[in-house]
Every structure is written in C-alpha cells, then in structure tokens.
Write a protein that holds these residues in place. Structure first.
Motif, short mmCIF file in Angstrom:
data_model
loop_
_atom_site.label_atom_id
_atom_site.label_comp_id
_atom_site.label_asym_id
_atom_site.label_seq_id
_atom_site.Cartn_x
_atom_site.Cartn_y
_atom_site.Cartn_z
N ASP A 1 9.94 -5.15 40.54
CA ASP A 1 10.93 -5.04 40.95
C ASP A 1 10.53 -3.86 39.31
OD1 ASP A 1 11.64 -5.88 43.11
OD2 ASP A 1 13.00 -7.55 42.13
N THR B 1 12.28 -14.45 41.40
CA THR B 1 11.78 -13.47 40.92
C THR B 1 13.40 -13.15 39.40
OG1 THR B 1 14.46 -13.16 42.65
CG2 THR B 1 12.42 -12.54 43.15
N GLU C 1 21.37 -3.85 40.69
CA GLU C 1 20.41 -4.75 41.22
C GLU C 1 19.26 -4.39 41.55
OE1 GLU C 1 20.07 -8.91 42.75
OE2 GLU C 1 21.57 -7.48 41.65
N GLY C 2 18.02 -4.69 41.26
CA GLY C 2 16.96 -4.40 41.55
C GLY C 2 16.32 -3.76 40.63
#
Length: 236
Positions: free
Chosen positions: A44, A123, A162-163
């Motif tokens: 990411d 993650t 997010e991400g």
C-alpha cells in the motif's frame, strides 16, 4: 504540501533481527540493506526502514518513565492466530481485547494487531504517534505532507485516507518528548520526508513550527516537530 512521506524508520540494536521479524509477520519485502540500514516495502505504498542504534533504549509501555513514542497498527484476519504467530517470531504480548492485541517486537517497540477479517493477509494500516495535542500535531503533518485531516475527536486525529499511508495521532496526558540524540529520552521512531528544494522546504517547515537540529548528511537534515519528535527532510 512541503514534501511527501518517504518512510517510517524504527531504531534497533539488531537491524537484521527486527527486519526479519516484520518480514515474516507482515510479508514485507526487503528493498535495500547495508550494515546500518534496511528498507522494506510493506505494501500500500508503505516503506518501513530499520536503522542501527547500538544505544537503543526500548519503551516499556505503559510505564510513563519509558514511554513509547509511536507504534504501528497491523490488521490481521484472526487475532489469536496473528498474536500466536507474532510471539513465535519473538514478540512479547502486553495487552489484549476483542478488537486488538498489543505486543512488543524484538526491539521493544509496541505494535497493535487489529482485527480485520475481510483481508486474509496481514496488512499495515498506519502509524500512530503519541503527542500532547493531537489536533496541533495532525495539523502540522497535514501541512507538511499534503494529507487532509480525515478524523478528529476525543484526543485522536488522523491524516490521509484509508490505504493511502494514513498517520494517526493519540493524545497522551503524561507525554514525555524525546530529546534526540540523548539516549535517556530516545526517539525510537522517526519519519523521513522527501522534498524537491531543501532550502525552500526548510523555510516552510520552520514556519509551520518545526525546529532545526544540527545533524545533517549529504541528502538529509534533521528537525523536530511541535511535539519534539525528530524527522528528516531528504532529497535525492
């Protein structure tokens, strides 16, 4: 935006040990390594590095005399299995509840495993910085990194989506700032920021409330943010 997030750097007395731990736990891949530094791709867009710090003094969370300065949040699909795997790799369990488990890695840095069943693999969700004023520090890094403030409330804040390598901030009543390079008040973590023009970037960063420290190298200079945490402006 003054610069872009280059990476998050963890201090460790044994960089090979710590890099191997996170590689095995999170599936991170090594990008660069020498005797002083190991850089890893954590997915990411995250780049996590480990730098040699022979005098590293680990936090002893939640002891206010040996506080953490920051921690990583990792998502796992199964908390019990994720924590068991981390302990097998050398982590020490510190606290647990139904949504997250807190552990210490082999260098003593705390990290959280957060329940996220939707993703079958671990993650890296983000990095959390302890601070005396979450609103102030989130505003500083939002301006520095060009990331919007996406959450603010109840002593917490977050910048970034997010991400998209979000950085989170948690307010700590008895916050104790690092005094790098004083080993009695260690930095533990720092953030590297890539800039195009160091002179222009330095002026803008100081205007935001940063303080310049005397340490520098061929392509980096060291500063402290308004909470006293060191960070580097880097250029290629």
């Amino acid at each position: 935006m003054i610069g872009t997030l280059r990476g998050v750097v963890l201090d460790a007395p044994d960089i090979r040990l710590l890099a191997a731990f996170y590689s095995a736990l999170g599936g991170w891949t090594e990008r660069y390594a020498d005797d002083e530094w190991i850089s890893m791709d954590a997915g990411d867009g995250w780049r996590i590095a480990v730098q040699s710090s022979p005098d590293h003094v680990p936090p002893r969370w939640p002891d206010p005399e040996r506080p953490q300065q920051a921690h990583l949040d990792l998502r796992v699909p199964d908390l019990a299995a994720g924590a068991a795997r981390a302990v097998e790799l050398g982590a020490t369990p510190l606290r647990e509840n139904e949504n997250w488990h807190t552990l210490a890695d082999p260098a003593g840095h705390t990290f959280d495993l957060c329940l996220f069943p939707a993703n079958p693999e671990p993650t890296l969700m983000g990095v959390m910085l302890d601070c005396p004023d979450a609103k102030q520090l989130s505003t500083f890094y939002a301006e520095l990194l060009g990331k919007p403030v996406t959450y603010e409330g109840d002593g917490m804040a977050m910048i970034g989506e997010e991400g998209g390598q979000p950085i989170m901030f948690q307010q700590v009543a008895d916050y104790r700032a690092p005094r790098w390079p004083d080993p009695a008040y260690p930095q533990q973590f720092h953030i590297d920021v890539t800039v195009d023009d160091i002179e222009a970037a330095e002026r803008a960063t100081l205007e935001l409330g940063a303080t310049r420290l005397p340490e520098q190298g061929d392509n980096w200079r060291v500063y402290t943010d308004p909470a006293g945490k060191p960070f580097c402006l880097c250029w290629d």
